[in-house]
Design an enzyme around this catalytic site. Structure first.
Site, mmCIF file in Angstrom:
data_model
loop_
_atom_site.group_PDB
_atom_site.id
_atom_site.type_symbol
_atom_site.label_atom_id
_atom_site.label_comp_id
_atom_site.label_asym_id
_atom_site.label_seq_id
_atom_site.Cartn_x
_atom_site.Cartn_y
_atom_site.Cartn_z
ATOM 1 N N GLY A 206 0.833 -1.212 0.000
ATOM 2 C CA GLY A 206 0.000 0.000 0.000
ATOM 3 C C GLY A 206 0.857 1.247 0.000
ATOM 4 O O GLY A 206 2.049 1.192 -0.308
ATOM 5 N N ASN A 207 0.259 2.370 0.311
ATOM 6 C CA ASN A 207 1.038 3.615 0.426
ATOM 7 C C ASN A 207 0.370 4.527 1.452
ATOM 8 O O ASN A 207 -0.684 4.201 1.998
ATOM 9 C CB ASN A 207 1.197 4.293 -0.941
ATOM 10 C CG ASN A 207 -0.135 4.638 -1.561
ATOM 11 O OD1 ASN A 207 -0.886 5.450 -1.027
ATOM 12 N ND2 ASN A 207 -0.459 4.005 -2.681
ATOM 13 N N HIS A 208 0.995 5.679 1.682
ATOM 14 C CA HIS A 208 0.557 6.537 2.793
ATOM 15 C C HIS A 208 -0.609 7.471 2.458
ATOM 16 O O HIS A 208 -0.979 8.305 3.280
ATOM 17 C CB HIS A 208 1.725 7.411 3.264
ATOM 18 C CG HIS A 208 2.778 6.641 3.994
ATOM 19 N ND1 HIS A 208 2.507 5.898 5.107
ATOM 20 C CD2 HIS A 208 4.110 6.489 3.746
ATOM 21 C CE1 HIS A 208 3.614 5.334 5.539
ATOM 22 N NE2 HIS A 208 4.608 5.671 4.720
#
Ligand code: CTP
Length: 396
Positions: A206-208
């Site tokens: 995923g990412n932020h």
């Protein structure tokens, strides 16, 4: 274009800010509006009827009867599409809040069926006085719009809030007003949030991204009268805006499918999601065990680029907006991205600015357009920046 042919009655009262009124009239007329000025006796102390008649190209109304001729305030009130009072003095505010009617401006205000926008102008202590604020609340409750006074140096020599909104800000306000009056239900598509690319039943890449920026953009479009479909990756943020239908998705593939389902009906698409560029080639059916190996390799394949794929099928009337997060050669990379993905606008974020980017409530962006314009928006809340981005795209 938004002011083309619009009929505006401009009431000018006795305040030093009246000296800015001819500039306001000039800008409104330049944008195609027909402007009928009513100038009170107080206003005439600060600005001449001749100046206003020259820029409005119409005779200025000074009282109920000028040159032995009765001005029909009822007909004028019915003629107007919008009534702007700028500057509005504390005295006039008080009279309007109480329904008094001792001049042409007030008689027209009471008879007008169109909406009224009031740009107050006075010294800072007068503006803060509870009596004035009480009148402002009453006028708002009666359905008037208030174009808040701005902060700066005042005629008294003091500094604070009280000076009339700058003419260009009043013009922008009027443009936004008429924009919002347009028949609603054009549709827009917005993507927001991260994507989660599954590795096995419990893990993902995923990412932020929080989705805050995309959600704020969806809300700004809905406020502007659009019916919005928000394709939202896994996010703890959400919206309850009545104009927004949220379509939850998890990974890049499901976001791609949802976008292609809804893009054909959308006038505008803003792709603000942080979509994974790579996804595992296969998803393990069972949780992957650590085993005895010191390292492990994941085999990844590129995801399909949603923005570029919509750029290929976009029609001449659709506006397509992408985001670019760049750490180096930001403008060049963003311009290349705009071309490569055939977007109409790229909103450029750089992580170098304090308070901008993932997780913050504020952001600072630069908008590049296909026509080659570059517009910098200063650091502000994500809500304000979303509104500014949407205004820029809708009006330009
Ligand atoms: N985007 C997309 N689909 C993808 C990847 C990105 O629609 N699979 C969109 C994003 O929503 C954003 C824009 O493309 O609007 C730019 O995203 P970015 O990650 O900066 O661009 P990349 O194409 O990944 O370019 P690069 O990695 O070379 O910077």
């Amino acid at each position: 274009m938004l002011l083309q042919g619009k009929k505006i009655v401009l009431g000018i009262s006795g305040s030093i800010a009246a000296y800015k009124a001819p500039e306001l009239v000039r800008q409104l007329v330049k944008k195609g509006a027909e402007v009928q000025v009513i100038l009170t006796e107080g206003g005439q102390q600060f600005v001449t009827p001749l100046a206003l008649a020259t820029v409005s190209r119409r005779e200025v109304m000074l009282s109920m009867t000028d040159n032995s001729q009765w001005h029909n305030h009822v007909a004028l009130g019915l003629w107007a599409d919008l009534f702007i009072i700028a500057p509005c003095s504390a005295n006039l505010l008080g009279k309007m809040a109480n329904g008094l009617c001792d001049n042409m401006l007030l008689a027209t205000y009471l008879s007008a069926r169109c909406e009224t926008a009031i740009a107050p102008a006075m010294d800072l202590d007068m503006w803060q006085h509870p009596a004035v604020q009480h009148n402002i609340s009453r006028l708002k409750a009666n359905g008037n719009y208030i174009i808040d006074p701005e902060t700066g140096e005042l005629a008294s020599g003091l500094t604070g809030q009280g000076r009339m909104a700058a003419p260009e800000n009043i013009v922008s306000w009027a443009e936004r007003y008429f924009y919002q009056q347009r028949p609603p239900l054009q549709t827009a598509l917005v993507t927001a949030g991260p994507t989660y690319e599954p590795i096995d039943p419990v893990r993902f890449i995923g990412n932020h991204s929080t989705g805050k920026m995309g959600i704020a953009l969806a809300e700004a479009l809905a406020d502007a009268g659009y019916s919005v479909r928000l394709v939202l990756g896994p996010s703890s943020c959400s919206t309850r805006h009545p104009g927004i239908e949220t379509i939850p998705v998890t990974d890049a593939a499901s976001m791609y499918e949802a976008c292609h389902r809804y893009f054909p009906q959308a006038e505008i698409a803003i792709l603000a999601a942080a979509v994974a560029d790579f996804t595992p080639v296969s998803v393990a059916e069972q949780k992957i065990k650590k085993g005895t190996d010191e390292t492990m390799q994941l085999h990844l394949a590129q995801t399909r680029d949603i923005l570029a794929s919509l750029g290929k099928i976009k029609t001449g009337t659709q506006k397509l907006v992408g985001f670019a997060l760049e750490t180096n050669d930001a403008l060049d990379n963003a311009r290349a991205k705009l071309e490569r993905k055939q977007a109409d606008y790229i909103v450029l974020n750089t992580l170098q600015d304090a308070g901008a980017g993932f997780g913050h409530d504020t952001n600072k962006v630069t908008i590049l357009s296909r026509q080659g314009t570059v517009t910098e928006l200063p650091l502000q809340s994500k809500k304000d920046i979303a509104r500014a981005i949407v205004n820029h795209i809708l009006i330009s």
